[in-house]
Write a protein that holds these residues in place. Structure first.
Motif, PDB file in Angstrom:
ATOM      1  N   MET A  45       0.828  -1.207   0.000  1.00 56.37           N
ATOM      2  CA  MET A  45       0.000   0.000   0.000  1.00 56.37           C
ATOM      3  C   MET A  45       0.866   1.263   0.000  1.00 56.37           C
ATOM      4  O   MET A  45       0.542   2.244  -0.663  1.00 56.37           O
ATOM      5  CB  MET A  45      -0.958   0.003   1.190  1.00 56.37           C
ATOM      6  CG  MET A  45      -1.975  -1.115   1.156  1.00 56.37           C
ATOM      7  SD  MET A  45      -3.035  -1.069  -0.284  1.00 56.37           S
ATOM      8  CE  MET A  45      -4.139   0.225   0.199  1.00 56.37           C
ATOM      9  N   ARG A  83       2.176   1.670  -3.489  1.00 57.64           N
ATOM     10  CA  ARG A  83       1.095   2.159  -4.362  1.00 57.64           C
ATOM     11  C   ARG A  83       0.832   3.645  -4.145  1.00 57.64           C
ATOM     12  O   ARG A  83       0.667   4.396  -5.107  1.00 57.64           O
ATOM     13  CB  ARG A  83      -0.177   1.360  -4.075  1.00 57.64           C
ATOM     14  CG  ARG A  83      -0.949   1.017  -5.306  1.00 57.64           C
ATOM     15  CD  ARG A  83      -2.099   0.136  -4.983  1.00 57.64           C
ATOM     16  NE  ARG A  83      -3.228   0.994  -4.659  1.00 57.64           N
ATOM     17  CZ  ARG A  83      -4.389   0.579  -4.240  1.00 57.64           C
ATOM     18  NH1 ARG A  83      -4.592  -0.692  -4.045  1.00 57.64           N
ATOM     19  NH2 ARG A  83      -5.350   1.423  -3.987  1.00 57.64           N
ATOM     20  N   HIS A  92       3.671   5.677  -5.673  1.00 56.63           N
ATOM     21  CA  HIS A  92       3.542   5.709  -7.128  1.00 56.63           C
ATOM     22  C   HIS A  92       2.449   6.691  -7.550  1.00 56.63           C
ATOM     23  O   HIS A  92       2.640   7.469  -8.494  1.00 56.63           O
ATOM     24  CB  HIS A  92       3.238   4.309  -7.655  1.00 56.63           C
ATOM     25  CG  HIS A  92       3.130   4.225  -9.124  1.00 56.63           C
ATOM     26  ND1 HIS A  92       4.208   4.375  -9.958  1.00 56.63           N
ATOM     27  CD2 HIS A  92       2.061   4.030  -9.935  1.00 56.63           C
ATOM     28  CE1 HIS A  92       3.804   4.268 -11.207  1.00 56.63           C
ATOM     29  NE2 HIS A  92       2.504   4.058 -11.218  1.00 56.63           N
ATOM     30  N   ALA A  93       1.315   6.678  -6.870  1.00 51.13           N
ATOM     31  CA  ALA A  93       0.214   7.581  -7.201  1.00 51.13           C
ATOM     32  C   ALA A  93       0.615   9.040  -6.948  1.00 51.13           C
ATOM     33  O   ALA A  93       0.277   9.927  -7.735  1.00 51.13           O
ATOM     34  CB  ALA A  93      -1.021   7.231  -6.379  1.00 51.13           C
TER      35      ALA A  93
END
Length: 66
Positions: A22, A25, A28-29
């Motif tokens: 998480m 992620r 990256h976002a």
């Protein structure tokens, strides 16, 4: 107990890996969002430069015709 280890230890290990995934992620976002912001601001800057260049060219043409 699985292989002499309590079941909650396996659950905690799974949660640690899930937390890492998480976090990856989210990183990256955030990087993607930051890149989009930089692209948008760069476009605004280039539009401003283009408008200024056109304004200067118009002023030079007006001086030549006068």
């Amino acid at each position: 107990m699985i292989l002499g280890v309590p079941w909650w230890v396996f659950v905690m290990i799974i949660f640690i890996f899930l937390s890492g995934f998480m976090a990856f992620r989210a990183m990256h976002a955030e990087k993607k969002l930051e890149y989009q912001f930089i692209e948008k601001e760069g476009k605004v800057y280039m539009d401003r430069l283009r408008a200024e260049r056109e304004r200067k060219q118009r002023q030079e043409q007006e001086k030549e015709t006068s």
